[in-house]
Design an enzyme around this catalytic site. Sequence first.
Site, PDB file in Angstrom:
ATOM      1  N   HIS A 183      32.408  36.039   1.745  1.00 47.51           N
ATOM      2  CA  HIS A 183      33.629  36.819   1.942  1.00 47.51           C
ATOM      3  C   HIS A 183      34.481  36.068   2.967  1.00 47.51           C
ATOM      4  O   HIS A 183      33.986  35.590   3.975  1.00 47.51           O
ATOM      5  CB  HIS A 183      33.275  38.217   2.441  1.00 47.51           C
ATOM      6  N   ASN A 242      42.317  37.364   4.513  1.00 49.22           N
ATOM      7  CA  ASN A 242      41.217  38.250   4.121  1.00 49.22           C
ATOM      8  C   ASN A 242      41.720  39.173   3.015  1.00 49.22           C
ATOM      9  O   ASN A 242      42.510  40.074   3.262  1.00 49.22           O
ATOM     10  CB  ASN A 242      40.761  39.050   5.352  1.00 49.22           C
ATOM     11  N   CYS A 279      35.256  45.436   2.136  1.00 50.53           N
ATOM     12  CA  CYS A 279      35.107  43.985   1.913  1.00 50.53           C
ATOM     13  C   CYS A 279      33.759  43.636   1.291  1.00 50.53           C
ATOM     14  O   CYS A 279      33.565  42.528   0.788  1.00 50.53           O
ATOM     15  CB  CYS A 279      35.302  43.218   3.212  1.00 50.53           C
TER      16      CYS A 279
HETATM   17  O1  UT7 Z   1      36.597  41.776   6.309  1.00 48.49           O
HETATM   18  C1  UT7 Z   1      35.777  42.700   6.949  1.00 48.49           C
HETATM   19  C2  UT7 Z   1      35.210  42.159   8.149  1.00 48.49           C
HETATM   20  N1  UT7 Z   1      36.222  41.763   9.102  1.00 48.49           N
HETATM   21  C3  UT7 Z   1      35.957  40.754   9.888  1.00 48.49           C
HETATM   22  O2  UT7 Z   1      34.946  40.150   9.729  1.00 48.49           O
HETATM   23  C4  UT7 Z   1      36.879  40.449  11.048  1.00 48.49           C
HETATM   24  C5  UT7 Z   1      36.042  40.249  12.286  1.00 48.49           C
HETATM   25  N2  UT7 Z   1      36.777  39.958  13.496  1.00 48.49           N
HETATM   26  C6  UT7 Z   1      37.503  38.837  13.656  1.00 48.49           C
HETATM   27  O3  UT7 Z   1      37.648  38.060  12.751  1.00 48.49           O
HETATM   28  C7  UT7 Z   1      38.051  38.541  15.035  1.00 48.49           C
HETATM   29  O4  UT7 Z   1      37.513  39.448  15.969  1.00 48.49           O
HETATM   30  C8  UT7 Z   1      39.599  38.604  15.100  1.00 48.49           C
HETATM   31  C9  UT7 Z   1      40.193  37.411  14.355  1.00 48.49           C
HETATM   32  C10 UT7 Z   1      40.079  39.901  14.502  1.00 48.49           C
HETATM   33  C11 UT7 Z   1      40.072  38.528  16.566  1.00 48.49           C
HETATM   34  O5  UT7 Z   1      39.549  37.371  17.191  1.00 48.49           O
HETATM   35  P1  UT7 Z   1      38.865  37.499  18.616  1.00 48.49           P
HETATM   36  O6  UT7 Z   1      38.528  36.127  19.033  1.00 48.49           O
HETATM   37  O7  UT7 Z   1      37.727  38.476  18.490  1.00 48.49           O
HETATM   38  O8  UT7 Z   1      40.034  38.047  19.515  1.00 48.49           O
HETATM   39  P2  UT7 Z   1      40.080  39.379  20.385  1.00 48.49           P
HETATM   40  O9  UT7 Z   1      40.165  40.576  19.525  1.00 48.49           O
HETATM   41  O10 UT7 Z   1      38.983  39.313  21.418  1.00 48.49           O
HETATM   42  O11 UT7 Z   1      41.471  39.208  21.135  1.00 48.49           O
HETATM   43  C12 UT7 Z   1      41.663  38.160  22.122  1.00 48.49           C
HETATM   44  C13 UT7 Z   1      43.052  38.302  22.695  1.00 48.49           C
HETATM   45  C14 UT7 Z   1      43.394  39.705  23.185  1.00 48.49           C
HETATM   46  O12 UT7 Z   1      44.201  39.565  24.334  1.00 48.49           O
HETATM   47  P3  UT7 Z   1      43.565  39.745  25.825  1.00 48.49           P
HETATM   48  O13 UT7 Z   1      42.992  41.141  25.817  1.00 48.49           O
HETATM   49  O14 UT7 Z   1      42.512  38.689  25.915  1.00 48.49           O
HETATM   50  O15 UT7 Z   1      44.748  39.546  26.703  1.00 48.49           O
HETATM   51  C15 UT7 Z   1      44.231  40.290  22.080  1.00 48.49           C
HETATM   52  O16 UT7 Z   1      45.135  41.274  22.534  1.00 48.49           O
HETATM   53  O17 UT7 Z   1      44.038  38.010  21.684  1.00 48.49           O
HETATM   54  C16 UT7 Z   1      44.982  39.078  21.600  1.00 48.49           C
HETATM   55  N3  UT7 Z   1      45.428  39.196  20.224  1.00 48.49           N
HETATM   56  C17 UT7 Z   1      46.406  38.435  19.701  1.00 48.49           C
HETATM   57  N4  UT7 Z   1      47.178  37.493  20.231  1.00 48.49           N
HETATM   58  C18 UT7 Z   1      48.076  36.900  19.419  1.00 48.49           C
HETATM   59  C19 UT7 Z   1      44.949  40.015  19.262  1.00 48.49           C
HETATM   60  N5  UT7 Z   1      45.608  39.810  18.096  1.00 48.49           N
HETATM   61  C20 UT7 Z   1      46.515  38.837  18.356  1.00 48.49           C
HETATM   62  C21 UT7 Z   1      47.460  38.187  17.564  1.00 48.49           C
HETATM   63  N6  UT7 Z   1      48.223  37.227  18.132  1.00 48.49           N
HETATM   64  N7  UT7 Z   1      47.638  38.470  16.258  1.00 48.49           N
END
Ligand code: UT7
Length: 319
Positions: A246, A276, A113
């Site tokens: 980005h 993204n 990215c």
């Molecule tokens: O482009 C290169 C760089 N990439 C980035 O910059 C991406 C960086 N990361 C992010 O944008 C965020 O971390 C995400 C959007 C990927 C995830 O958001 P988050 O607020 O960090 O969520 P999380 O990973 O902490 O997940 C929270 C909860 C989890 O459930 P529990 O463990 O709290 O029960 C996940 O299992 O959300 C769950 N979860 C989902 N739920 C519904 C993860 N993916 C999904 C989904 N739908 N698609």
Amino acid sequence: MYSRIIGTGSYLPAKTVTNFDLEKIVDTSHDWIVSRSGIHERHMAADNELTSDLALQASINAISAAGISANEIDLIVVATTSPDQIFPSTACILQDKLGIQNGSAAFDIQAVCGGFVYAMNIADLYIRGGQAKTALVVGAEVLSRMLDWNDRTTCVLFGDGAGAVVLRASETPGIVACKLHADGSHRDMLKADGNVRNGVVQGDPFIKMEGQAVFKFAVKVLSEVVEEVLEENNLKGSDISWLIPHQANIRIMEATAKKLGLSMENVVVTVAKHGNTSAASIPLALDTAVRDGRVKAGQNILLEAVGGGFTWGAILIKW
Ligand code: UT7
């Protein structure tokens, strides 16, 4: 000698996939995706569309906006993580599809990215060093083919698309400053570690990401690199007309804008409609803001990106 953007272009495949479409194939919800990332929909390449096809359309649009002929291009740099094939490079394929037969250099760069800022920096250095006069810099991705559609933590985030700029040698900036960084010790946080060995795919060819760790890292290094560029050029956040980040996550963009003391009114945001698109996201957002008239002559524009590697960087442009 400086380099200056004289034309921008972009291309998005016709098919869009909404969050509601994804609800039907994976355990997710529109509300979760919007609240965590800001994404509403993304585009997806047709089965017969390759990264070089997306790059071609974006390049044709950029070349037309620049008002030049393709044969004036004496350098092609394509940033991509989803090349058409192992080799030759997507840049060489693009050169051929554009009908350019002037023998000038064409190559891909791989910084995930962070790819577009890396590619721009390289093209800028070629032009400043006198090795090129007119460079085509492209970010193009078909990431949908690298997604595990059973992995809800990644498959809802990415999209396909391409963006391109034509850079030309100029007595006045143009590109004012570029800062690039990398730290390979974090390479496992975001990866597709598959490789082909003796004709067989070894490892996992799909994108894997430790979302929260990447999020924290991204907010930290992007804040640092934008401050680094501004400080070195004696500018403040308030001197920036447009931050064009980005497009990974609206919350990361908000954090960077806050660090700069910029309102979100000064941030170009396309993540809702594009998702993204990795190396393509900045030139897609830039082209959007150029074509709708937000970007104007004389403005200070700041590009920034972070991606797997990890790689990150920022570019300051006087438009
Ligand atoms: O482009 C290169 C760089 N990439 C980035 O910059 C991406 C960086 N990361 C992010 O944008 C965020 O971390 C995400 C959007 C990927 C995830 O958001 P988050 O607020 O960090 O969520 P999380 O990973 O902490 O997940 C929270 C909860 C989890 O459930 P529990 O463990 O709290 O029960 C996940 O299992 O959300 C769950 N979860 C989902 N739920 C519904 C993860 N993916 C999904 C989904 N739908 N698609």
